[in-house]
Design a protein around this motif. Structure first.
Motif, PDB file in Angstrom:
ATOM      1  N   LEU A   1      29.434  40.550  46.107  1.00  0.00           N
ATOM      2  CA  LEU A   1      29.467  41.610  47.116  1.00  0.00           C
ATOM      3  C   LEU A   1      30.153  42.877  46.624  1.00  0.00           C
ATOM      4  N   TRP A   2      30.733  42.820  45.437  1.00  0.00           N
ATOM      5  CA  TRP A   2      31.350  44.005  44.848  1.00  0.00           C
ATOM      6  C   TRP A   2      30.416  44.665  43.828  1.00  0.00           C
ATOM      7  N   LEU A   3      29.945  43.890  42.853  1.00  0.00           N
ATOM      8  CA  LEU A   3      29.168  44.460  41.752  1.00  0.00           C
ATOM      9  C   LEU A   3      27.700  44.705  42.093  1.00  0.00           C
ATOM     10  N   LEU A   4      27.058  43.738  42.765  1.00  0.00           N
ATOM     11  CA  LEU A   4      25.620  43.890  43.001  1.00  0.00           C
ATOM     12  C   LEU A   4      25.273  45.066  43.916  1.00  0.00           C
ATOM     13  N   PRO A   5      25.944  45.260  45.054  1.00  0.00           N
ATOM     14  CA  PRO A   5      25.577  46.408  45.907  1.00  0.00           C
ATOM     15  C   PRO A   5      25.755  47.751  45.210  1.00  0.00           C
ATOM     16  N   LEU A   6      26.648  47.809  44.221  1.00  0.00           N
ATOM     17  CA  LEU A   6      26.889  49.067  43.513  1.00  0.00           C
ATOM     18  C   LEU A   6      25.928  49.262  42.345  1.00  0.00           C
ATOM     19  N   GLY A   7      25.049  48.283  42.136  1.00  0.00           N
ATOM     20  CA  GLY A   7      24.046  48.427  41.088  1.00  0.00           C
ATOM     21  C   GLY A   7      24.521  48.054  39.700  1.00  0.00           C
ATOM     22  N   HIS A   8      25.609  47.303  39.596  1.00  0.00           N
ATOM     23  CA  HIS A   8      26.068  46.828  38.287  1.00  0.00           C
ATOM     24  C   HIS A   8      25.250  45.589  37.913  1.00  0.00           C
ATOM     25  N   PHE A   9      24.021  45.842  37.465  1.00  0.00           N
ATOM     26  CA  PHE A   9      23.050  44.767  37.293  1.00  0.00           C
ATOM     27  C   PHE A   9      23.110  44.088  35.928  1.00  0.00           C
ATOM     28  N   VAL A  10      24.076  44.445  35.113  1.00  0.00           N
ATOM     29  CA  VAL A  10      24.343  43.692  33.883  1.00  0.00           C
ATOM     30  C   VAL A  10      25.630  42.893  34.064  1.00  0.00           C
ATOM     31  N   ALA A  11      26.699  43.589  34.383  1.00  0.00           N
ATOM     32  CA  ALA A  11      27.985  42.908  34.581  1.00  0.00           C
ATOM     33  C   ALA A  11      27.913  41.927  35.744  1.00  0.00           C
ATOM     34  N   GLY A  12      27.201  42.299  36.817  1.00  0.00           N
ATOM     35  CA  GLY A  12      27.126  41.449  38.001  1.00  0.00           C
ATOM     36  C   GLY A  12      26.545  40.081  37.739  1.00  0.00           C
ATOM     37  N   PRO A  13      25.287  39.992  37.293  1.00  0.00           N
ATOM     38  CA  PRO A  13      24.701  38.670  37.071  1.00  0.00           C
ATOM     39  C   PRO A  13      25.402  37.863  35.986  1.00  0.00           C
ATOM     40  N   LEU A  14      25.908  38.544  34.946  1.00  0.00           N
ATOM     41  CA  LEU A  14      26.619  37.813  33.898  1.00  0.00           C
ATOM     42  C   LEU A  14      27.914  37.214  34.444  1.00  0.00           C
ATOM     43  N   ALA A  15      28.650  37.999  35.227  1.00  0.00           N
ATOM     44  CA  ALA A  15      29.900  37.495  35.803  1.00  0.00           C
ATOM     45  C   ALA A  15      29.638  36.361  36.784  1.00  0.00           C
TER      46      ALA A  15
ATOM     47  N   ALA B   1      16.698  34.616  40.341  1.00  0.00           N
ATOM     48  CA  ALA B   1      17.247  35.828  40.958  1.00  0.00           C
ATOM     49  C   ALA B   1      18.149  36.586  39.996  1.00  0.00           C
ATOM     50  N   LEU B   2      19.065  35.886  39.344  1.00  0.00           N
ATOM     51  CA  LEU B   2      20.007  36.558  38.450  1.00  0.00           C
ATOM     52  C   LEU B   2      19.318  37.080  37.193  1.00  0.00           C
ATOM     53  N   ALA B   3      18.318  36.341  36.700  1.00  0.00           N
ATOM     54  CA  ALA B   3      17.584  36.806  35.524  1.00  0.00           C
ATOM     55  C   ALA B   3      16.817  38.084  35.845  1.00  0.00           C
ATOM     56  N   ALA B   4      16.238  38.158  37.043  1.00  0.00           N
ATOM     57  CA  ALA B   4      15.497  39.357  37.438  1.00  0.00           C
ATOM     58  C   ALA B   4      16.439  40.544  37.612  1.00  0.00           C
ATOM     59  N   VAL B   5      17.585  40.304  38.209  1.00  0.00           N
ATOM     60  CA  VAL B   5      18.575  41.380  38.373  1.00  0.00           C
ATOM     61  C   VAL B   5      19.026  41.887  37.001  1.00  0.00           C
ATOM     62  N   LEU B   6      19.307  40.967  36.095  1.00  0.00           N
ATOM     63  CA  LEU B   6      19.732  41.351  34.747  1.00  0.00           C
ATOM     64  C   LEU B   6      18.641  42.143  34.027  1.00  0.00           C
TER      65      LEU B   6
ATOM     66  N   GLY C   1      36.184  28.919  43.148  1.00  0.00           N
ATOM     67  CA  GLY C   1      34.889  29.340  42.615  1.00  0.00           C
ATOM     68  C   GLY C   1      34.063  30.081  43.643  1.00  0.00           C
ATOM     69  N   THR C   2      34.106  29.612  44.876  1.00  0.00           N
ATOM     70  CA  THR C   2      33.345  30.271  45.944  1.00  0.00           C
ATOM     71  C   THR C   2      33.899  31.660  46.230  1.00  0.00           C
ATOM     72  N   VAL C   3      35.214  31.766  46.307  1.00  0.00           N
ATOM     73  CA  VAL C   3      35.840  33.070  46.568  1.00  0.00           C
ATOM     74  C   VAL C   3      35.492  34.067  45.467  1.00  0.00           C
ATOM     75  N   LEU C   4      35.528  33.608  44.212  1.00  0.00           N
ATOM     76  CA  LEU C   4      35.201  34.490  43.095  1.00  0.00           C
ATOM     77  C   LEU C   4      33.729  34.902  43.128  1.00  0.00           C
ATOM     78  N   THR C   5      32.849  33.952  43.415  1.00  0.00           N
ATOM     79  CA  THR C   5      31.414  34.269  43.468  1.00  0.00           C
ATOM     80  C   THR C   5      31.126  35.288  44.553  1.00  0.00           C
ATOM     81  N   VAL C   6      31.674  35.053  45.741  1.00  0.00           N
ATOM     82  CA  VAL C   6      31.460  35.977  46.862  1.00  0.00           C
ATOM     83  C   VAL C   6      32.012  37.357  46.526  1.00  0.00           C
ATOM     84  N   GLY C   7      33.224  37.388  45.965  1.00  0.00           N
ATOM     85  CA  GLY C   7      33.844  38.665  45.628  1.00  0.00           C
ATOM     86  C   GLY C   7      33.037  39.457  44.613  1.00  0.00           C
ATOM     87  N   VAL C   8      32.617  38.781  43.547  1.00  0.00           N
ATOM     88  CA  VAL C   8      31.847  39.448  42.492  1.00  0.00           C
ATOM     89  C   VAL C   8      30.484  39.900  43.021  1.00  0.00           C
TER      90      VAL C   8
END
Length: 206
Positions: free
Chosen positions: A44-58, A156-161, A35-42
């Motif tokens: 640091l991959w989606l949020l910096p690129l601005g995927h602010f719907v897929a990122g917080p949902l994932a 945090a995730l609600a604001a990003v979304l 779970g930690t590996v998946l959270t870190v991966g998602v």
């Protein structure tokens, strides 16, 4: 409140998954690490690129699934100190990855206030649990407060979304700013609780 609601939800939804994993011979520690590996991966991959719907949902899905380790431990009837330590430690890693992802987006997008507020949240997000852990290490208690982990992640995730769905960036800045203030206040609450206990101990000793 959010923590309690989250536990009720995960018990209802992921209880069967936890029992299935136990029957399959999967250990709670393996789920914690995965779970930690998946959270870190998602994060640091989606949020910096601005995927602010897929990122917080994932991230939300992964964080909820990550709670399966606790359900598995209870199913096995062997919640261990090592498991609690591992889970708590890796939670800090996951939290840091989420706020770092937001921070990196702030850098890429040139949003200075997002960078500043996410950095403050990143720092204080480590101080809040440290205050509790240090107090417990000294034989005292310092739990509670208005900005526990589930609350911080939800805000945090609600604001990003919200920004991902079209809200202006200042919504994220305000949310992170309020979250930083809440974390600071929670730290003060825990310090005050420990101070009261030390004064009481001193009075008893005297």
């Amino acid at each position: 409140m959010l923590s309690t609601s989250g536990r009720v939800f995960t018990n209802a939804v992921f209880g069967p998954v936890a029992r299935w994993l136990v029957r399959a011979g999967v250990s709670p520690d393996a789920v914690t690490v995965t779970g930690t590996v998946l959270t870190v991966g998602v994060a640091l991959w989606l949020l910096p690129l601005g995927h602010f719907v897929a990122g917080p949902l994932a991230i939300t899905v992964v964080v909820l699934i990550d709670s399966v380790d606790g359900l598995m431990a209870r199913t096995l009837g062997r919640s261990t100190r090592w498991g609690a330590f591992l889970d708590s430690t890796l939670d800090r890693v996951s939290d840091a990855a989420i706020f770092s992802g937001i921070l990196l987006w702030g850098v890429r997008a040139g949003e200075t206030w997002v960078l500043v507020t996410s950095l403050v949240c990143l720092v204080l997000g480590s101080v809040v649990p440290y205050a509790k852990a240090r107090a417990e290490g000294l034989g005292m208690t310092a739990s509670g407060g208005i900005a526990e982990r589930a609350d911080r992640l939800f805000v945090a995730l609600a604001a990003v979304l919200a920004v991902g769905l079209g809200a202006p960036v200042p919504v994220l800045v305000v949310a992170l700013g309020l979250l930083a203030l809440a974390s600071l206040y929670t730290t003060g609450q825990r310090m005050a609780a420990v101070h009261r206990q030390t004064r009481a101990d001193a009075g008893e000793t005297a």
